[in-house]
Design a protein around this motif. Structure first.
Motif, short mmCIF file in Angstrom:
data_model
loop_
_atom_site.label_atom_id
_atom_site.label_comp_id
_atom_site.label_asym_id
_atom_site.label_seq_id
_atom_site.Cartn_x
_atom_site.Cartn_y
_atom_site.Cartn_z
N UNK A 1 13.43 11.92 44.06
CA UNK A 1 12.47 12.12 45.15
C UNK A 1 12.57 10.99 46.15
N UNK A 2 12.75 9.77 45.67
CA UNK A 2 12.86 8.65 46.59
C UNK A 2 14.11 8.76 47.44
N UNK B 1 2.42 2.77 34.59
CA UNK B 1 1.14 3.47 34.73
C UNK B 1 1.24 4.67 35.65
N UNK B 2 2.04 4.53 36.73
CA UNK B 2 2.12 5.60 37.72
C UNK B 2 3.43 6.39 37.64
N UNK B 3 4.31 6.01 36.72
CA UNK B 3 5.59 6.70 36.56
C UNK B 3 6.36 6.74 37.87
N UNK B 4 6.48 5.57 38.49
CA UNK B 4 7.24 5.46 39.73
C UNK B 4 8.26 4.34 39.58
N UNK B 5 9.15 4.24 40.55
CA UNK B 5 10.21 3.25 40.48
C UNK B 5 9.75 1.91 41.03
N UNK B 6 10.56 0.90 40.79
CA UNK B 6 10.26 -0.43 41.32
C UNK B 6 10.26 -0.41 42.85
N UNK B 7 11.14 0.37 43.46
CA UNK B 7 11.18 0.46 44.91
C UNK B 7 9.87 0.99 45.46
N UNK B 8 9.32 2.02 44.80
CA UNK B 8 8.04 2.59 45.24
C UNK B 8 6.94 1.55 45.16
N UNK C 1 4.26 10.70 50.79
CA UNK C 1 5.24 9.74 50.28
C UNK C 1 4.65 9.02 49.08
N UNK C 2 5.47 8.85 48.04
CA UNK C 2 4.96 8.24 46.82
C UNK C 2 4.44 6.82 47.06
N UNK C 3 5.15 6.06 47.87
CA UNK C 3 4.67 4.69 48.10
C UNK C 3 3.35 4.68 48.85
N UNK C 4 3.12 5.70 49.71
CA UNK C 4 1.83 5.79 50.41
C UNK C 4 0.73 6.20 49.44
N UNK C 5 1.03 7.13 48.54
CA UNK C 5 0.03 7.53 47.54
C UNK C 5 -0.32 6.34 46.64
N UNK C 6 0.69 5.55 46.27
CA UNK C 6 0.42 4.39 45.45
C UNK C 6 -0.36 3.34 46.23
#
Length: 259
Positions: A14-15, A58-65, A26-31
Motif C-alpha cells: 500500500x505504501x 500496535x497499528x500494523x504499519x511500517x517504519x516509514x509510515x 493515507x496511512x501516515x495521515x491516519x496514524x
C-alpha cells in the motif's frame, strides 16, 4: 488508544502504491490523527510517545509510515524529538518554530491557536543602506514598511517589522493591513520559497516590553530574515522580536561522518 483505528491491509504494498488504507486516507495521515488524538486524550507535555517499534506493532504499519506521521506532528509543533531519546509531547504554552519557511500565522495555527495582529505602522519609505544591501535595490528605492504586534489567542507574542519592494506589493499602503503578506507576494508572482535567517538572544527595551506586556529587559529572541522567491529575488527583509518565554526554535542536527 481505545477507539482509535488505522485501517490497514498489506502495509508495504500500500505504501509503494501511494500509502493508502482501505478508506482512501493515507496511512501516515491516519496514524498522525491517531497520535494527535492520543495527545489530546491526556498525554502530558514532555511525556514520551511510544517507540517506533511499538507503534509499528500496535497499528500494523511500517517504519516509514510511523516516521512520516511523526514528522507531520513535529512540523505542526505538537511533538519534538531528541536524537537517541525519542519523541515527546510539545508544551502547548510554547510556540515552536521549525526551520521550514512558514509565516507567523501558520506557526500559530499549527499550535491550534488563533493568530492575530495589531497594526503599528504601514508606510512608504525609501531604502536605507541596510535595506538596499539586503533587498538588492538602490538606496532610496521605494519600499513598503509594515510594523505589527503579532498575537496568539489575543496574547502579545512578537513584534514584527518587514520591508518589501513596493513593486511586489503595489497598493498595499492604500489598501491597509493584509491578511497575509506571503499570500500577497504569491499573487504578485513572488511567492516566498527560501530565506536566510539569523537568530540571536537579546532583551527588550521599555517600549518593546510595554507592547509585549512583559517587564523591561525581558529576554527575547531576535530573528532577522531575508526572504527570496523561486527566482532568487529578495522579496522581504524582516526583523521579528519574540518573547523568549513563549517561543522557541527547534532543529534536528546530525553528527558529521568522518573518515
Amino acid at each position: 488508544m481505545t477507539g482509535v483505528t488505522v485501517e490497514t491491509g498489506a502495509d508495504h504494498p500500500a505504501e509503494r502504491g501511494g500509502e493508502r488504507g482501505g478508506s482512501g486516507t493515507a496511512k501516515h495521515e491516519a496514524l498522525r490523527q491517531a497520535l494527535s488524538k492520543m495527545i489530546d486524550d491526556g498525554l502530558a507535555p514532555h511525556e514520551a510517545l511510544p517507540s517506533e517499534r511499538e507503534l509499528m506493532q500496535r497499528f500494523a504499519v511500517s517504519r516509514m509510515t510511523v516516521r512520516r506521521a511523526v514528522e507531520r506532528l513535529a512540523q505542526e509543533g505538537r511533538v519534538y524529538r531528541i536524537q537517541g531519546a525519542g519523541t515527546f509531547v510539545a508544551d502547548p504554552a510554547t510556540i515552536s518554530k521549525s526551520l521550514h519557511l512558514t509565516s507567523f500565522s501558520e506557526d500559530i495555527r499549527a499550535r491550534r491557536m488563533v493568530p492575530g495582529s495589531r497594526l503599528l505602522q504601514l508606510e512608504r519609505t525609501g531604502a536605507d543602506m541596510a535595506c538596499a544591501r539586503d533587498l538588492f535595490v538602490e538606496p532610496g528605492a521605494p519600499l513598503v514598511h509594515i510594523a505589527r504586534l503579532r498575537l496568539a489567542d489575543d496574547e502579545p507574542m512578537c513584534l514584527e517589522n518587514a520591508w518589501l519592494p513596493e513593486a511586489y506589493v503595489p497598493g498595499l499602503v492604500d489598501q491597509g493591513e493584509p491578511d497575509s503578506l506571503y499570500q500577497l507576494l504569491s499573487r504578485a508572482g513572488a511567492a516566498p520559497e527560501s530565506a536566510d535567517q539569523t537568530i540571536r538572544a537579546t532583551v527588550l527595551d521599555s517600549d518593546q516590553a510595554r507592547l509585549l506586556e512583559v517587564p523591561p529587559h525581558f529576554p527575547a529572541l531576535l530573528m532577522q530574515r531575508i526572504t527570496r522567491d523561486a527566482r532568487g529575488r529578495a522579496v522581504e527583509r524582516a526583523e521579528s522580536l519574540y518573547r523568549a518565554d513563549r517561543y522557541d526554535f527547534r532543529v534536528t542536527v546530525f553528527r558529521e561522518r568522518r573518515p
